[in-house]
Design a protein around this motif. Structure first.
Motif, PDB file in Angstrom:
ATOM      1  N   LYS A  80       0.696  -1.142   0.031  1.00  0.00           N
ATOM      2  CA  LYS A  80      -0.021  -0.021  -0.124  1.00  0.00           C
ATOM      3  C   LYS A  80       0.418   0.776  -0.023  1.00  0.00           C
ATOM      4  CE  LYS A  80      -2.292  -0.886   3.605  1.00  0.00           C
ATOM      5  NZ  LYS A  80      -3.181  -1.593   4.665  1.00  0.00           N
ATOM      6  N   LEU A  81       0.788   2.605   0.108  1.00  0.00           N
ATOM      7  CA  LEU A  81       0.720   3.527  -0.517  1.00  0.00           C
ATOM      8  C   LEU A  81       0.479   4.457   0.437  1.00  0.00           C
ATOM      9  CD1 LEU A  81       0.817   2.462  -3.508  1.00  0.00           C
ATOM     10  CD2 LEU A  81       3.107   4.501  -3.578  1.00  0.00           C
ATOM     11  N   ALA A  83       0.598   8.077   1.924  1.00  0.00           N
ATOM     12  CA  ALA A  83       1.748  10.122   1.595  1.00  0.00           C
ATOM     13  C   ALA A  83       0.786  10.466   2.608  1.00  0.00           C
ATOM     14  CB  ALA A  83       0.100  10.805  -0.022  1.00  0.00           C
ATOM     15  N   THR A  85       1.398  15.047   3.136  1.00  0.00           N
ATOM     16  CA  THR A  85       1.559  15.848   2.478  1.00  0.00           C
ATOM     17  C   THR A  85       1.720  17.510   4.393  1.00  0.00           C
ATOM     18  OG1 THR A  85       0.270  15.431   1.456  1.00  0.00           O
ATOM     19  CG2 THR A  85       0.727  18.404   0.928  1.00  0.00           C
ATOM     20  N   THR A  98       4.801  16.545  -0.128  1.00  0.00           N
ATOM     21  CA  THR A  98       4.229  15.239   0.027  1.00  0.00           C
ATOM     22  C   THR A  98       5.345  14.521   0.212  1.00  0.00           C
ATOM     23  OG1 THR A  98       2.175  16.637  -1.423  1.00  0.00           O
ATOM     24  CG2 THR A  98       2.349  13.963  -1.309  1.00  0.00           C
ATOM     25  N   TYR A 121      -0.563   3.998  -8.417  1.00  0.00           N
ATOM     26  CA  TYR A 121      -0.202   5.550  -7.907  1.00  0.00           C
ATOM     27  C   TYR A 121      -0.368   6.531  -8.799  1.00  0.00           C
ATOM     28  CZ  TYR A 121       0.551   9.081  -4.237  1.00  0.00           C
ATOM     29  OH  TYR A 121       0.229  10.568  -3.697  1.00  0.00           O
ATOM     30  N   ARG A 124      -2.995   7.733 -11.439  1.00  0.00           N
ATOM     31  CA  ARG A 124      -3.049   8.003 -10.594  1.00  0.00           C
ATOM     32  C   ARG A 124      -3.100   9.809 -10.984  1.00  0.00           C
ATOM     33  NH1 ARG A 124      -4.797   4.513  -7.325  1.00  0.00           N
ATOM     34  NH2 ARG A 124      -3.655   5.517  -5.355  1.00  0.00           N
ATOM     35  N   GLN A 125      -2.401   9.991  -9.926  1.00  0.00           N
ATOM     36  CA  GLN A 125      -1.393  11.628 -10.161  1.00  0.00           C
ATOM     37  C   GLN A 125      -1.488  12.171 -11.289  1.00  0.00           C
ATOM     38  OE1 GLN A 125      -1.834  11.994  -6.776  1.00  0.00           O
ATOM     39  NE2 GLN A 125      -1.706  10.207  -7.000  1.00  0.00           N
TER      40      GLN A 125
ATOM     41  N   MET B   1      -7.002  -0.022  -2.485  1.00  0.00           N
ATOM     42  CA  MET B   1      -5.697   1.155  -2.003  1.00  0.00           C
ATOM     43  C   MET B   1      -6.847   1.867  -0.740  1.00  0.00           C
ATOM     44  SD  MET B   1      -3.490   1.088  -3.119  1.00  0.00           S
ATOM     45  CE  MET B   1      -3.666  -1.419  -3.903  1.00  0.00           C
ATOM     46  N   SER B   2      -6.582   1.222   0.742  1.00  0.00           N
ATOM     47  CA  SER B   2      -7.539   1.475   1.728  1.00  0.00           C
ATOM     48  C   SER B   2      -6.522   2.504   2.601  1.00  0.00           C
ATOM     49  CB  SER B   2      -7.927  -0.146   2.928  1.00  0.00           C
ATOM     50  OG  SER B   2      -6.625   0.129   2.941  1.00  0.00           O
ATOM     51  N   GLU B   3      -5.681   2.677   2.398  1.00  0.00           N
ATOM     52  CA  GLU B   3      -5.075   3.847   2.944  1.00  0.00           C
ATOM     53  C   GLU B   3      -5.037   5.195   2.685  1.00  0.00           C
ATOM     54  OE1 GLU B   3      -3.773   3.407   6.158  1.00  0.00           O
ATOM     55  OE2 GLU B   3      -2.006   2.337   6.233  1.00  0.00           O
ATOM     56  N   ALA B   4      -4.702   5.987   3.103  1.00  0.00           N
ATOM     57  CA  ALA B   4      -4.988   7.309   2.746  1.00  0.00           C
ATOM     58  C   ALA B   4      -3.602   7.714   1.042  1.00  0.00           C
ATOM     59  CB  ALA B   4      -4.179   8.419   3.885  1.00  0.00           C
ATOM     60  N   THR B   5      -4.061   7.014  -0.224  1.00  0.00           N
ATOM     61  CA  THR B   5      -3.264   6.835  -1.154  1.00  0.00           C
ATOM     62  C   THR B   5      -3.412   8.295  -1.926  1.00  0.00           C
ATOM     63  OG1 THR B   5      -4.993   6.013  -2.440  1.00  0.00           O
ATOM     64  CG2 THR B   5      -3.177   4.725  -1.204  1.00  0.00           C
ATOM     65  N   LYS B   6      -4.469   9.633  -1.352  1.00  0.00           N
ATOM     66  CA  LYS B   6      -4.284  10.840  -2.368  1.00  0.00           C
ATOM     67  C   LYS B   6      -3.750  11.752  -1.570  1.00  0.00           C
ATOM     68  CE  LYS B   6      -7.976  12.803  -4.531  1.00  0.00           C
ATOM     69  NZ  LYS B   6      -7.609  13.552  -5.506  1.00  0.00           N
ATOM     70  N   PRO B   7      -3.048  13.104  -1.853  1.00  0.00           N
ATOM     71  CA  PRO B   7      -2.688  13.459  -0.354  1.00  0.00           C
ATOM     72  C   PRO B   7      -3.329  14.208  -0.373  1.00  0.00           C
ATOM     73  CG  PRO B   7      -1.291  14.080  -2.960  1.00  0.00           C
ATOM     74  CD  PRO B   7      -2.751  12.633  -2.601  1.00  0.00           C
ATOM     75  N   GLN B   8      -3.768  14.351   1.274  1.00  0.00           N
ATOM     76  CA  GLN B   8      -4.827  15.820   1.798  1.00  0.00           C
ATOM     77  C   GLN B   8      -4.042  16.326   2.105  1.00  0.00           C
ATOM     78  OE1 GLN B   8      -5.723  12.427   4.292  1.00  0.00           O
ATOM     79  NE2 GLN B   8      -7.161  11.114   2.377  1.00  0.00           N
TER      80      GLN B   8
END
Lengths: 427, 336
Positions: A80-81, A83, A85, A98, A121, A124-125, B1-8
């Motif tokens: 998993k990733l 992230a 910030t 980030t 990932y 997606r960005q 992806m269950s973890e915070a994969t989008k940078p908040q």
């Protein structure tokens, strides 16, 4: 890789002029810089490495702060990733940093799909930036750019060579992101082993065709230092946030019974080189490479995949709009078809269900009839029995009555007889 | 992806200042940006609009201290007034202290010179929109250049003849139509024919008329970013339009060689702010606000054009109502 694409030879029709006095546009770079200071900067680093290899510690050491870190377990079922910030500030420069860490990389038994979440990932960005760019009402200058600018790949200090997981992952990522390989926990390798290790790694990367990020050589001011640094890749780093007293100063270091490994000592490890290259000299170039090379490649592939072309089969330029409209019509037609299909299916199902229900009803009805018949039969049988019984009863009654009558008759006849006998006895 | 994969963007506890025991080097990015800008060079496109004889070419030459105007490029062409408005653009590569700039001056001979001047602003509007269009086409290409050549008009200098009364209908029409698509900087040409009082009252009248007609010239009030910006821009707005005098000849005044116009009653010094406001114009256009002018063109005027253009094409191609954003459908295409 150089960004000097504006043809610097004089274009047709462009004259070179010399100025007779001070005009003042030499303040343009300053104006540009001031604007950027107001806007702030944005930088995204992706750290890939096995659990416990020191990714978070290195980030802490690089940026001299304490990012909130969690220790991850070794039992993640999938990569998993995570992230996070942060807003950092140094003098008047604001940076939105980030840091993306992989969780559970290299821990699974089957590592075949380990690279996939990372690739997803990154894509997606790119996708969200592409979507923003294609919008009608867009706000690109306010947009928080989340595309990954640099990828630090942590190589475990085995001293021998790269693992196949490393090669596979780096091969998948080299066209999507700027890869900077680093050797983690470099204090476990001796100097001579390190030298051989570095050579081995670089030759393996070259022979497998992995394109790692090369520090740019086109700007004279930094070309020299970049060339030297290119020769030191991959950097052997040690991370530490603890401070140890060495001499009369407190320095970041790791203390062992046999000595102290100083993080910022160039003889001990390449940390200072990494910091200089990553942040002080090439941050802007990393961002630019991401935007002009990796993002453009993604965009091109994505749009081509969707069927957009710049020129159609007759080599006439096709506008994006036309292709898009054609696709849209196609899509709407298909949507209509699917809707019809679904409606038909629904109607069919309803019919089936109705038939089923009718069937059940019929069955129920027939069972009911059957039961009713049985009941009637039994009732008839019972009636029959009752009638017989009644008959018996009545015949018995009759016989009883007859018997009684007979008895009564016989009694009176006997009485008479007795009387007669009695009477006759007298004479 | 269950973890915070989008940078908040969780601004982790306001701004975490880096402790000054150790220098990280984040502010070195400013230097990197500067280097990159110097290497790439800059582009600036300015358009001059006004009747013939108002001193447009001279002013351009004075601003950029070299012969940038069209006339200087073709010195032997007979000067005749064209029958319709023509658009002529000349590009120059100039360099100052290591900073390279590609300067394009776009001239509009024939503007306002005919008897019937109705719609003379149309060719100019078309030219500006054509530049936006070519940029848009480049931008939506699949294979696009690393740096799209920017030919969009960043700034349009409009020359008002020094009548001393008020704006003419031509001026109002032109500025009304074009202030929506380009940054307009109005100037009073040949200001040495007005005394200071006449100049002030003329300016006031012009400002009133601009306000009455809803014309927003540069710097536009709505694009002020913060209070500091607004303060600086208010000062500029108080001085709009600038009363300028242009000259490319040097004279000796008080032992110095300065640009000016020599007449029998005195020498008008171009760069003396007591004489005319050329210095303010130059500072605004070049020394302080050039980047801002370019930004407003890129992010506001160009985006407005783009929105209008993409919406138009939408209506043209389908019978759907025009408020479906294209991106919504783009992402539908993707789902397919």
């Amino acid at each position: 890789m150089a960004s000097s694409d504006v043809a610097r030879q004089p274009d047709k029709g462009v004259r070179s002029l010399s100025l007779a006095g001070h005009v003042g546009f030499d303040s343009l770079p300053d104006q540009l810089v001031n604007k950027s200071i107001c806007q702030g900067f944005c930088f995204n680093i992706l750290c890939i490495g096995e659990t416990g290899i020191g990714k978070s510690t290195l980030m802490d050491t690089l940026f001299n702060t304490n990012f909130e870190n969690f220790e991850s377990s070794h039992f993640e079922p999938q990569v998993k990733l995570r992230a996070q910030t942060y807003d950092l500030q140094e003098s008047n420069v604001r940076l939105r940093l980030t840091v993306v860490n992989t969780v559970g990389f290299g821990d699974q038994m089957n590592k075949q799909e380990s690279y996939q979440p990372v690739v997803d990932y990154i894509d997606r960005q790119f996708e969200s930036y592409l979507q923003e760019e294609l919008k009608i009402k867009r706000s690109l200058h306010n947009y928080h750019d989340s595309r990954v600018h640099a990828c630090l790949y942590f190589i475990s200090p085995s001293g021998h060579s790269l693992k196949s997981l490393d090669l596979v992952t780096m091969k998948k990522l080299d066209s999507k992101v700027n890869i900077i390989p680093v050797i983690a926990k470099a204090d476990t390798i001796s100097k001579s082993e390190l030298h051989k290790f570095k050579i081995k790694i670089m030759s393996e990367l070259v022979s497998n065709g992995v394109q790692i990020y090369q520090f740019p050589l086109d700007d004279e001011t930094v070309a020299k230092v970049n060339t030297t640094m290119n020769g030191h890749l991959p950097f052997a780093v040690v991370g530490s946030t603890e401070e140890v007293a060495v001499g009369n100063k407190m320095v970041k270091a790791r203390q062992y019974p046999w000595g102290v490994v100083q993080v910022e000592n160039e003889n001990h490890c390449d940390f200072v080189k990494l910091r200089e290259m990553l942040i002080c000299v090439n941050m802007e170039d990393l961002r630019e490479q991401t935007h002009t090379r990796h993002y453009e490649l993604y965009r091109r592939c994505k749009l081509e995949e969707l069927g957009f072309k710049d020129t159609d089969s007759e080599c006439k330029p096709v506008s994006l709009q036309q292709t898009y409209e054609a696709k849209r019509q196609e899509f709407l037609v298909e949507l209509q078809k699917r809707e019809d299909e679904m409606r038909q299916m629904f109607v069919q199902r309803v019919k089936d269900k109705e038939a089923e229900l009718k069937e059940a009803e019929r069955e129920l009805q027939s069972r009911f009839e059957q039961l009713k018949r049985l009941h009637a039969e039994e009732k008839a049988a019972l009636e029959e029995k009752k009638r017989l019984l009644d008959d018996d009863l009545s015949s018995f009654g009759k016989r009883k009555a007859a018997a009684q009558l007979l008895q009564a008759q016989s009694l009176t006849a006997n009485g008479k007889k007795d009387k007669d006998r009695k009477n006759s006895g007298f004479m | 992806m269950s973890e915070a994969t989008k940078p908040q963007p969780q601004a982790k506890g306001e701004k975490t200042p880096i402790s000054d025991t150790s220098y990280v080097g984040i502010d070195a990015i400013l230097e990197q940006m500067r280097r990159k800008a110097m290497k790439q060079g800059f582009e600036f496109n300015v358009m001059v609009v006004g009747q013939s004889g108002l001193g447009k070419s001279t002013l351009m030459n004075t601003l950029f201290k070299s012969k940038v105007s069209r006339k200087s490029v073709q010195p032997n062409v007979e000067e005749r007034i064209p029958k319709t408005v023509e658009i002529k653009s000349v590009s120059h590569d100039v360099e100052e202290k290591g900073v390279r700039m590609k300067l394009t001056v776009i001239d509009t001979p024939g503007f306002g010179d005919q008897i019937n001047n109705e719609n003379c602003w149309q060719p100019i509007m078309k030219f500006i929109n054509d530049q936006y269009e070519s940029y848009l086409q480049e931008e939506i290409n699949i294979n696009r250049k690393k740096r799209i050549p920017d030919s969009r008009v960043h700034c349009c200098i409009y020359f008002i003849p020094p009548t001393g009364h008020c704006l003419r209908p031509l001026d109002v029409e032109f500025m009304r139509h074009l202030s929506k698509v380009v940054n307009i900087v109005p100037v009073i040409a040949k200001a040495d024919t007005l005394t200071l009082e006449e100049r002030d009252s003329f300016k006031k009248t012009i400002r009133e008329e601009l306000r009455a007609n809803g014309i927003d010239v540069y710097p536009q009030k709505e694009f002020d970013e913060d209070a500091e910006d607004r303060m600086i821009n208010d000062k500029i707005r108080e001085m709009t339009p600038f009363a300028v005098v242009g000259s490319d000849q040097e004279y000796q005044v008080n032992g110095k060689r300065i640009l000016g116009r020599k007449t029998k009653w005195g020498t008008i010094e171009v760069e003396n702010i007591a004489h005319c406001e050329f210095a303010y114009l130059r500072d605004l256009l070049i020394r302080t606000h050039m980047q801002n002018i370019k930004d407003i063109t890129c992010s506001i005027h160009y985006e407005t054009y783009r929105v209008r253009r993409l919406n138009e094409s939408n209506i043209l191609f389908t019978s759907n109502p025009p408020d479906h954003p294209a991106a919504g459908e783009m992402s539908c295409c993707r789902v397919q």
